[in-house]
Design an enzyme around this catalytic site. Structure first.
Site, PDB file in Angstrom:
ATOM      1  CG  HIS A 119       0.789  14.317  27.032  1.00 25.29           C
ATOM      2  ND1 HIS A 119       1.431  12.872  26.358  1.00 25.29           N
ATOM      3  CD2 HIS A 119      -0.020  14.215  25.822  1.00 25.29           C
ATOM      4  CE1 HIS A 119       1.057  12.241  25.733  1.00 25.29           C
ATOM      5  NE2 HIS A 119      -0.261  13.123  24.711  1.00 25.29           N
ATOM      6  CG  ASP A 196       5.314  18.794  27.375  1.00 24.79           C
ATOM      7  OD1 ASP A 196       4.948  19.177  25.964  1.00 24.79           O
ATOM      8  OD2 ASP A 196       4.664  17.688  27.269  1.00 24.79           O
ATOM      9  CD  GLN A 199      -1.774  20.368  22.873  1.00 26.95           C
ATOM     10  OE1 GLN A 199      -1.233  20.964  21.753  1.00 26.95           O
ATOM     11  NE2 GLN A 199      -1.412  18.798  22.745  1.00 26.95           N
ATOM     12  CE  LYS A 222       1.619  17.130  20.076  1.00 24.74           C
ATOM     13  NZ  LYS A 222       0.394  16.081  20.214  1.00 24.74           N
ATOM     14  CB  CYS A 370      -2.604  11.084  26.723  1.00 25.43           C
ATOM     15  SG  CYS A 370      -2.758  10.241  24.954  1.00 25.43           S
TER      16      CYS A 370
HETATM   17  N1  PMP Z   1       2.594  16.806  25.873  1.00 22.86           N
HETATM   18  C1  PMP Z   1       1.662  17.083  25.466  1.00 22.86           C
HETATM   19  C2  PMP Z   1       1.125  18.143  26.414  1.00 22.86           C
HETATM   20  C3  PMP Z   1       1.061  16.629  24.153  1.00 22.86           C
HETATM   21  O1  PMP Z   1      -0.319  17.936  24.569  1.00 22.86           O
HETATM   22  C4  PMP Z   1       1.485  15.886  23.581  1.00 22.86           C
HETATM   23  C5  PMP Z   1       0.548  15.230  22.101  1.00 22.86           C
HETATM   24  N2  PMP Z   1      -0.514  14.848  22.630  1.00 22.86           N
HETATM   25  C6  PMP Z   1       2.879  15.079  23.837  1.00 22.86           C
HETATM   26  C7  PMP Z   1       3.788  16.121  25.054  1.00 22.86           C
HETATM   27  C8  PMP Z   1       3.274  14.312  23.057  1.00 22.86           C
HETATM   28  O2  PMP Z   1       3.628  14.404  21.523  1.00 22.86           O
HETATM   29  P1  PMP Z   1       3.989  13.138  20.593  1.00 22.86           P
HETATM   30  O3  PMP Z   1       3.456  12.434  20.494  1.00 22.86           O
HETATM   31  O4  PMP Z   1       3.898  14.036  19.169  1.00 22.86           O
HETATM   32  O5  PMP Z   1       5.339  13.220  20.985  1.00 22.86           O
END
Ligand code: PMP
Length: 411
Positions: A119, A196, A199, A222, A370
């Site tokens: 991401h 990270d 997910q 999440k 993203c």
């Molecule tokens: N890493 C991953 C794999 C994600 O899916 C996301 C959210 N789509 C993020 C980071 C960022 O999370 P947040 O916007 O809650 O900081």
């Protein structure tokens, strides 16, 4: 019927006069009544700033905040509460590590490894550090099946490698990476690892101690918790050596214009008034999923994902991206052939498909998610993504499949 649906009031609503089918859980999850209640009750009965007052309410708010930290610690099996830092979410957690670990341990020419399936939150903080410090960013490729190429990863380590930053579960491909093996590989090269977990935490049991992760980041929203709260787990041995990320109240020991000392862990990394109400809400969410059992949630979502892939595969022109190991299904659909010439192999634009599904009450995500470098690798601009949660049902999958088929026939 799914027995947990009743805990989520929003799932009863309609959109465009149709029952809501919410399949955008990778972006954010809906909140159970117990989380909404925890937040409301704290504002109704307790609210006061934490760690500051001698008065009753402040002490009670502080107790709830610190109990939430202990709930998080137990949920991920960290060794101590010193290793649990509240942040705004995964993004802030990773930026904290990039800035602070980067400040302490990274010099010009040092290397950080990321992967092709990250991401933007796990790419851009390292690029910012590259601009500041002249580090080198190396990228582990993925296979055509959407898995990390572990042989290639092994080759990326050099004596200059200082950190590996890797996602546990891809938010696009649904790949569950073998992070225990990856961490073992990195540690064999004396390289610490940041995972990270945005997910993964909502979908599977997690034990950071057993995993031996050096850093692990995730977002509350999440995992059925409120927005504005997240967690950075870090091994104490690293956090002790890292400088503060932000300066301000709470993170200090003594302050004078000449010299300032810093607070102990975890407060050294929590400058300013934290979102203590959201931390309490997150604890309620973690208690909620713990009560169901993360292993049960994993099993249920696994079965639902398998069912969805099976049913969706029956739609002509269906193109999947990645293995969908867990709760995430990315796809595009080819438009039906145009007459006998059969020229119609072009994809229905993901935005068109998503917009028309929305009109049927079905909420999915469309776009690059993203993860633009991953889109480049796949040679596409974007996908439609259905992402599942513990409250989704086979009936909702059937509605998605019928919806896609209906949209497809419109083209
Ligand atoms: N890493 C991953 C794999 C994600 O899916 C996301 C959210 N789509 C993020 C980071 C960022 O999370 P947040 O916007 O809650 O900081």
């Amino acid at each position: 019927m799914n027995i947990h649906r009743a805990d989520f009031p929003i799932l009863n609503r309609e959109v465009y006069g149709k029952p809501l089918v919410y399949l955008d859980n990778g972006a954010t999850t809906q909140k159970p009544q117990c989380v909404i209640d925890a937040i409301t009750k704290e504002y109704l009965n307790v609210n006061a700033n934490v760690h500051r007052g001698v008065h009753y309410l402040s002490q009670e708010a502080t107790r709830l905040y610190e109990e939430a930290r202990e709930t998080v610690r137990a949920f991920i099996n960290a060794d101590s509460i010193e290793e649990i830092i509240f942040t705004r979410g995964t993004t802030e957690s990773i930026n904290l590590v990039a800035a602070s670990f980067g400040e302490a341990f990274l010099r010009e020419g040092n290397e950080v490894i990321v992967t092709e399936m990250e991401h933007h939150s796990n790419i851009v903080p390292w690029q910012l550090l590259r601009s500041r410090k002249g580090i080198v960013l190396k990228v582990c490729p993925i296979t055509d099946e959407g898995r990390l190429n572990l042989e290639a990863l092994e080759q990326l380590f050099t004596p200059k490698t200082r950190l590996l930053a890797c996602t546990h579960v891809s938010n696009v491909l649904g790949t569950v990476n073998p992070v225990a093996d990856i961490i073992r590989m990195a540690h064999a090269h004396d390289v610490p690892v940041l995972i990270d977990g945005a997910q993964s935490v909502p979908h599977m049991p997690l034990d950071v101690h057993a995993l031996d992760a050096d850093f692990y980041a995730f977002s509350g929203h999440k995992v059925y918790g409120p927005t504005g709260i997240g967690v950075l787990y870090g091994k104490q041995k690293w956090l002790e050596l890292m400088p503060p990320y932000m300066g301000g109240g709470e993170m200090i020991g003594k302050v004078s214009f000449e010299h300032t000392t810093f607070n102990v862990l975890p407060y050294k990394f929590e400058a300013g008034t934290p979102d203590y109400v959201a931390a309490h809400g997150l604890a309620a969410a973690l208690d909620f999923v713990s009560c169901i059992g993360m292993d049960k949630i994993q099993e249920y979502e696994h079965e639902l994902t398998r069912y969805a892939r099976e049913q969706m595969a029956l739609i002509p022109g269906m193109q999947f991206y990645g293995p969908s190991d867990n709760a995430v299904i990315s796809f595009n659909v080819a438009a039906p052939p145009l007459g006998k010439a059969g020229r119609g192999t072009s994809l229905i634009h993901h935005l068109d498909l998503g917009t028309l599904l929305d009109r049927l009450g079905i909420a999915v995500r469309t776009g690059h998610h993203c993860a633009e470098p991953l889109m480049h690798r796949l040679g596409i601009e974007g996908t439609v993504r259905a992402s599942l949660a513990l409250y989704n049902t086979k009936e909702e999958i059937d509605a998605l499949v019928a919806g896609i088929d209906r949209v497809r026939k419109m083209f």
